[in-house]
Scaffold this motif. Structure first.
Motif, short mmCIF file in Angstrom:
data_model
loop_
_atom_site.label_atom_id
_atom_site.label_comp_id
_atom_site.label_asym_id
_atom_site.label_seq_id
_atom_site.Cartn_x
_atom_site.Cartn_y
_atom_site.Cartn_z
N VAL A 21 9.56 12.18 -3.61
CA VAL A 21 8.75 10.98 -3.85
C VAL A 21 9.06 10.49 -5.27
N ASP A 22 10.17 9.73 -5.37
CA ASP A 22 10.62 9.26 -6.68
C ASP A 22 10.75 7.74 -6.67
N LYS A 23 11.44 7.19 -7.66
CA LYS A 23 11.59 5.74 -7.75
C LYS A 23 12.39 5.19 -6.57
N ARG A 24 13.40 5.92 -6.15
CA ARG A 24 14.20 5.48 -4.99
C ARG A 24 13.31 5.40 -3.74
N PHE A 25 12.46 6.41 -3.58
CA PHE A 25 11.53 6.44 -2.45
C PHE A 25 10.59 5.22 -2.51
N ARG B 79 19.64 -1.02 -3.93
CA ARG B 79 20.38 -1.01 -2.69
C ARG B 79 20.06 0.27 -1.93
N ALA B 80 20.04 0.16 -0.63
CA ALA B 80 19.77 1.34 0.19
C ALA B 80 20.53 1.19 1.50
N THR B 81 21.02 2.29 2.02
CA THR B 81 21.72 2.26 3.30
C THR B 81 20.71 2.38 4.44
N TYR B 82 21.19 2.06 5.64
CA TYR B 82 20.34 2.22 6.82
C TYR B 82 19.90 3.67 6.97
N GLY C 52 11.15 2.42 -4.00
CA GLY C 52 11.93 1.20 -3.74
C GLY C 52 12.13 0.97 -2.25
N ILE C 53 12.40 2.05 -1.52
CA ILE C 53 12.59 1.92 -0.07
C ILE C 53 11.27 1.53 0.60
N LEU C 54 10.15 2.07 0.10
CA LEU C 54 8.85 1.66 0.64
C LEU C 54 8.63 0.16 0.44
N ASN C 55 9.04 -0.37 -0.70
CA ASN C 55 8.92 -1.81 -0.95
C ASN C 55 9.75 -2.61 0.05
N MET C 56 10.95 -2.10 0.35
CA MET C 56 11.82 -2.77 1.31
C MET C 56 11.18 -2.77 2.70
N LEU C 57 10.63 -1.63 3.08
CA LEU C 57 9.98 -1.53 4.39
C LEU C 57 8.78 -2.46 4.47
N ARG C 58 8.04 -2.54 3.36
CA ARG C 58 6.89 -3.45 3.34
C ARG C 58 7.34 -4.90 3.42
N HIS C 59 8.41 -5.23 2.72
CA HIS C 59 8.95 -6.59 2.76
C HIS C 59 9.43 -6.96 4.16
N CYS C 60 10.00 -5.99 4.87
CA CYS C 60 10.49 -6.22 6.24
C CYS C 60 9.37 -6.09 7.28
N GLN C 61 8.14 -5.95 6.79
CA GLN C 61 6.96 -5.84 7.66
C GLN C 61 7.04 -4.64 8.60
#
Length: 203
Positions: A172-176, A103-106, A178-187
Protein backbone atom coordinates in the motif's frame (compact mmCIF):
# COMPACT_ATOMS: atom_id res chain seq x y z
CA UNK A 1 -65.86 -26.85 -22.07
CA UNK A 2 -65.96 -30.31 -20.42
CA UNK A 3 -68.42 -29.08 -17.77
CA UNK A 4 -70.86 -27.89 -20.44
CA UNK A 5 -70.43 -31.13 -22.34
CA UNK A 6 -71.19 -33.17 -19.21
CA UNK A 7 -74.34 -31.19 -18.46
CA UNK A 8 -75.40 -31.36 -22.10
CA UNK A 9 -74.96 -35.13 -22.03
CA UNK A 10 -77.12 -35.43 -18.90
CA UNK A 11 -79.83 -33.28 -20.50
CA UNK A 12 -79.88 -35.47 -23.57
CA UNK A 13 -80.14 -38.57 -21.39
CA UNK A 14 -83.06 -37.07 -19.46
CA UNK A 15 -84.80 -35.96 -22.65
CA UNK A 16 -84.38 -39.43 -24.14
CA UNK A 17 -85.87 -40.96 -20.99
CA UNK A 18 -88.84 -38.59 -21.11
CA UNK A 19 -89.33 -39.23 -24.81
CA UNK A 20 -89.44 -42.92 -24.14
CA UNK A 21 -92.06 -42.42 -21.44
CA UNK A 22 -94.13 -40.15 -23.65
CA UNK A 23 -94.00 -42.71 -26.43
CA UNK A 24 -95.58 -45.12 -23.98
CA UNK A 25 -98.26 -42.58 -23.06
CA UNK A 26 -100.52 -44.02 -25.75
CA UNK A 27 -101.41 -46.51 -23.11
CA UNK A 28 -102.57 -45.62 -19.66
CA UNK A 29 -99.59 -45.12 -17.36
CA UNK A 30 -99.69 -46.41 -13.78
CA UNK A 31 -99.29 -43.95 -10.94
CA UNK A 32 -95.68 -44.81 -10.25
CA UNK A 33 -94.78 -44.11 -13.90
CA UNK A 34 -96.50 -40.72 -13.80
CA UNK A 35 -94.51 -39.93 -10.66
CA UNK A 36 -91.35 -40.97 -12.50
CA UNK A 37 -92.17 -38.59 -15.38
CA UNK A 38 -92.56 -35.76 -12.86
CA UNK A 39 -89.22 -36.56 -11.31
CA UNK A 40 -87.53 -36.61 -14.71
CA UNK A 41 -89.08 -33.25 -15.61
CA UNK A 42 -87.88 -31.76 -12.32
CA UNK A 43 -84.38 -33.15 -12.85
CA UNK A 44 -84.37 -31.81 -16.41
CA UNK A 45 -85.36 -28.37 -15.16
CA UNK A 46 -82.46 -28.42 -12.65
CA UNK A 47 -80.05 -29.46 -15.38
CA UNK A 48 -81.24 -26.66 -17.63
CA UNK A 49 -80.61 -24.16 -14.83
CA UNK A 50 -77.07 -25.52 -14.35
CA UNK A 51 -76.53 -25.38 -18.09
CA UNK A 52 -77.59 -21.73 -18.18
CA UNK A 53 -75.23 -20.89 -15.30
CA UNK A 54 -72.36 -22.62 -17.08
CA UNK A 55 -73.08 -20.71 -20.29
CA UNK A 56 -73.02 -17.40 -18.38
CA UNK A 57 -69.76 -18.40 -16.65
CA UNK A 58 -68.14 -19.37 -19.95
CA UNK A 59 -69.19 -16.05 -21.51
CA UNK A 60 -67.57 -14.18 -18.62
CA UNK A 61 -64.38 -16.19 -19.01
CA UNK A 62 -64.39 -15.52 -22.73
CA UNK A 63 -64.70 -11.76 -22.15
CA UNK A 64 -61.86 -11.88 -19.60
CA UNK A 65 -59.64 -13.78 -22.03
CA UNK A 66 -60.41 -11.25 -24.77
CA UNK A 67 -59.38 -8.37 -22.49
CA UNK A 68 -56.20 -10.26 -21.57
CA UNK A 69 -55.46 -10.94 -25.24
CA UNK A 70 -55.88 -7.24 -26.12
CA UNK A 71 -53.56 -6.25 -23.25
CA UNK A 72 -50.89 -8.76 -24.31
CA UNK A 73 -51.19 -7.61 -27.89
CA UNK A 74 -50.57 -4.01 -26.80
CA UNK A 75 -47.53 -5.06 -24.74
CA UNK A 76 -46.20 -7.06 -27.68
CA UNK A 77 -46.53 -4.06 -29.99
CA UNK A 78 -44.71 -1.85 -27.46
CA UNK A 79 -41.85 -4.35 -27.13
CA UNK A 80 -41.61 -4.69 -30.91
CA UNK A 81 -41.48 -0.89 -31.26
CA UNK A 82 -38.65 -0.72 -28.72
CA UNK A 83 -36.72 -3.47 -30.50
CA UNK A 84 -37.18 -1.77 -33.85
CA UNK A 85 -35.88 1.53 -32.50
CA UNK A 86 -32.87 0.51 -30.41
CA UNK A 87 -29.94 2.69 -31.51
CA UNK A 88 -26.79 1.05 -32.78
CA UNK A 89 -25.03 2.39 -29.69
CA UNK A 90 -26.32 4.02 -26.56
CA UNK A 91 -24.68 7.43 -26.12
CA UNK A 92 -22.92 8.01 -22.81
CA UNK A 93 -22.60 11.30 -21.04
CA UNK A 94 -19.19 12.65 -21.84
CA UNK A 95 -17.30 13.95 -18.86
CA UNK A 96 -14.52 16.55 -18.97
CA UNK A 97 -11.10 15.32 -20.14
CA UNK A 98 -8.76 14.70 -17.20
CA UNK A 99 -5.06 14.07 -17.28
CA UNK A 100 -3.91 11.22 -15.06
CA UNK A 101 -0.36 11.38 -13.76
CA UNK A 102 1.67 8.21 -13.70
CA UNK A 103 1.55 5.12 -15.86
CA UNK A 104 0.30 1.66 -15.09
CA UNK A 105 -0.09 -1.52 -17.12
CA UNK A 106 -3.26 -3.56 -17.36
CA UNK A 107 -1.54 -6.23 -15.27
CA UNK A 108 -0.85 -3.72 -12.49
CA UNK A 109 -4.44 -2.47 -12.56
CA UNK A 110 -5.80 -6.00 -12.50
CA UNK A 111 -3.45 -6.93 -9.67
CA UNK A 112 -4.88 -4.15 -7.50
CA UNK A 113 -8.44 -5.16 -8.38
CA UNK A 114 -7.59 -8.77 -7.52
CA UNK A 115 -6.04 -7.77 -4.21
CA UNK A 116 -9.16 -5.79 -3.28
CA UNK A 117 -11.35 -8.77 -4.21
CA UNK A 118 -9.14 -11.09 -2.14
CA UNK A 119 -9.36 -8.78 0.86
CA UNK A 120 -13.14 -8.49 0.48
CA UNK A 121 -13.56 -12.27 0.37
CA UNK A 122 -11.34 -12.83 3.40
CA UNK A 123 -12.95 -10.04 5.41
CA UNK A 124 -16.55 -11.10 4.77
CA UNK A 125 -15.73 -14.74 5.32
CA UNK A 126 -14.90 -13.77 8.89
CA UNK A 127 -17.95 -11.51 9.21
CA UNK A 128 -20.29 -14.27 8.03
CA UNK A 129 -19.07 -16.72 10.69
CA UNK A 130 -20.41 -16.91 14.22
CA UNK A 131 -18.20 -15.44 16.93
CA UNK A 132 -18.05 -18.79 18.74
CA UNK A 133 -16.31 -20.41 15.77
CA UNK A 134 -13.55 -17.74 15.59
CA UNK A 135 -10.22 -17.67 17.39
CA UNK A 136 -9.14 -14.65 19.41
CA UNK A 137 -7.36 -12.92 16.50
CA UNK A 138 -10.31 -13.42 14.16
CA UNK A 139 -12.68 -12.10 16.85
CA UNK A 140 -10.63 -8.90 17.10
CA UNK A 141 -10.81 -8.52 13.32
CA UNK A 142 -14.55 -9.20 13.41
CA UNK A 143 -15.04 -6.41 15.94
CA UNK A 144 -12.83 -4.03 13.94
CA UNK A 145 -14.84 -4.70 10.79
CA UNK A 146 -18.09 -4.03 12.64
CA UNK A 147 -16.76 -0.76 14.05
CA UNK A 148 -15.89 0.44 10.53
CA UNK A 149 -19.43 0.03 9.24
CA UNK A 150 -21.75 3.03 8.93
CA UNK A 151 -25.30 3.62 7.78
CA UNK A 152 -23.88 4.49 4.33
CA UNK A 153 -22.13 1.12 4.03
CA UNK A 154 -25.24 -0.94 4.80
CA UNK A 155 -25.56 -3.67 2.18
CA UNK A 156 -22.18 -2.69 0.65
CA UNK A 157 -18.93 -4.65 0.58
CA UNK A 158 -15.89 -2.49 1.31
CA UNK A 159 -12.31 -2.70 2.51
CA UNK A 160 -9.83 -0.27 4.00
CA UNK A 161 -6.07 -0.11 3.59
CA UNK A 162 -5.49 -2.22 6.71
CA UNK A 163 -7.55 -5.01 5.13
CA UNK A 164 -5.30 -4.96 2.05
CA UNK A 165 -2.25 -5.25 4.31
CA UNK A 166 -3.89 -7.95 6.43
CA UNK A 167 -5.03 -10.29 3.69
CA UNK A 168 -2.78 -9.65 0.66
CA UNK A 169 0.85 -9.17 -0.30
CA UNK A 170 0.06 -5.89 -2.08
CA UNK A 171 2.17 -2.93 -1.02
CA UNK A 172 0.00 0.00 0.00
CA UNK A 173 2.29 2.72 -1.36
CA UNK A 174 2.11 5.71 -3.71
CA UNK A 175 1.87 3.45 -6.76
CA UNK A 176 -1.07 1.65 -5.14
CA UNK A 177 -2.77 4.98 -4.38
CA UNK A 178 -2.19 6.12 -7.96
CA UNK A 179 -3.84 3.00 -9.34
CA UNK A 180 -6.78 3.52 -6.97
CA UNK A 181 -7.18 7.02 -8.43
CA UNK A 182 -7.21 5.54 -11.94
CA UNK A 183 -9.84 2.98 -10.95
CA UNK A 184 -11.94 5.72 -9.38
CA UNK A 185 -11.59 7.88 -12.49
CA UNK A 186 -12.70 4.93 -14.65
CA UNK A 187 -15.70 4.48 -12.33
CA UNK A 188 -14.52 1.03 -11.22
CA UNK A 189 -14.01 2.13 -7.63
CA UNK A 190 -15.88 4.31 -5.17
CA UNK A 191 -14.47 5.86 -2.01
CA UNK A 192 -16.46 6.53 1.13
CA UNK A 193 -14.72 8.68 3.72
CA UNK A 194 -15.61 9.11 7.37
CA UNK A 195 -14.27 8.54 10.85
CA UNK A 196 -10.69 8.94 9.66
CA UNK A 197 -11.03 6.01 7.23
CA UNK A 198 -11.24 5.66 3.47
CA UNK A 199 -13.49 2.76 2.52
CA UNK A 200 -13.01 1.29 -0.97
CA UNK A 201 -15.86 -0.33 -2.86
CA UNK A 202 -15.45 -1.90 -6.30
CA UNK A 203 -18.26 -1.10 -8.71
Amino acid sequence: MSELEDISHHIHVRISSLQCMLDLSVVELPGNKIKKVGQELFALDRLLEEFEKCVIHQKERLMHLKVLKDSLQTDLEDVQHIMDNIPAHIPRKKGPDKYMKGRATYDQLNAVVQSINTAVMAKYKILHQSLKSLNSNARKLHQRFKNQETKDTKGQYFVVEDDIREFTQMKVDKRFQGILNMLRHCQRLRELRGGGLIRYMLL
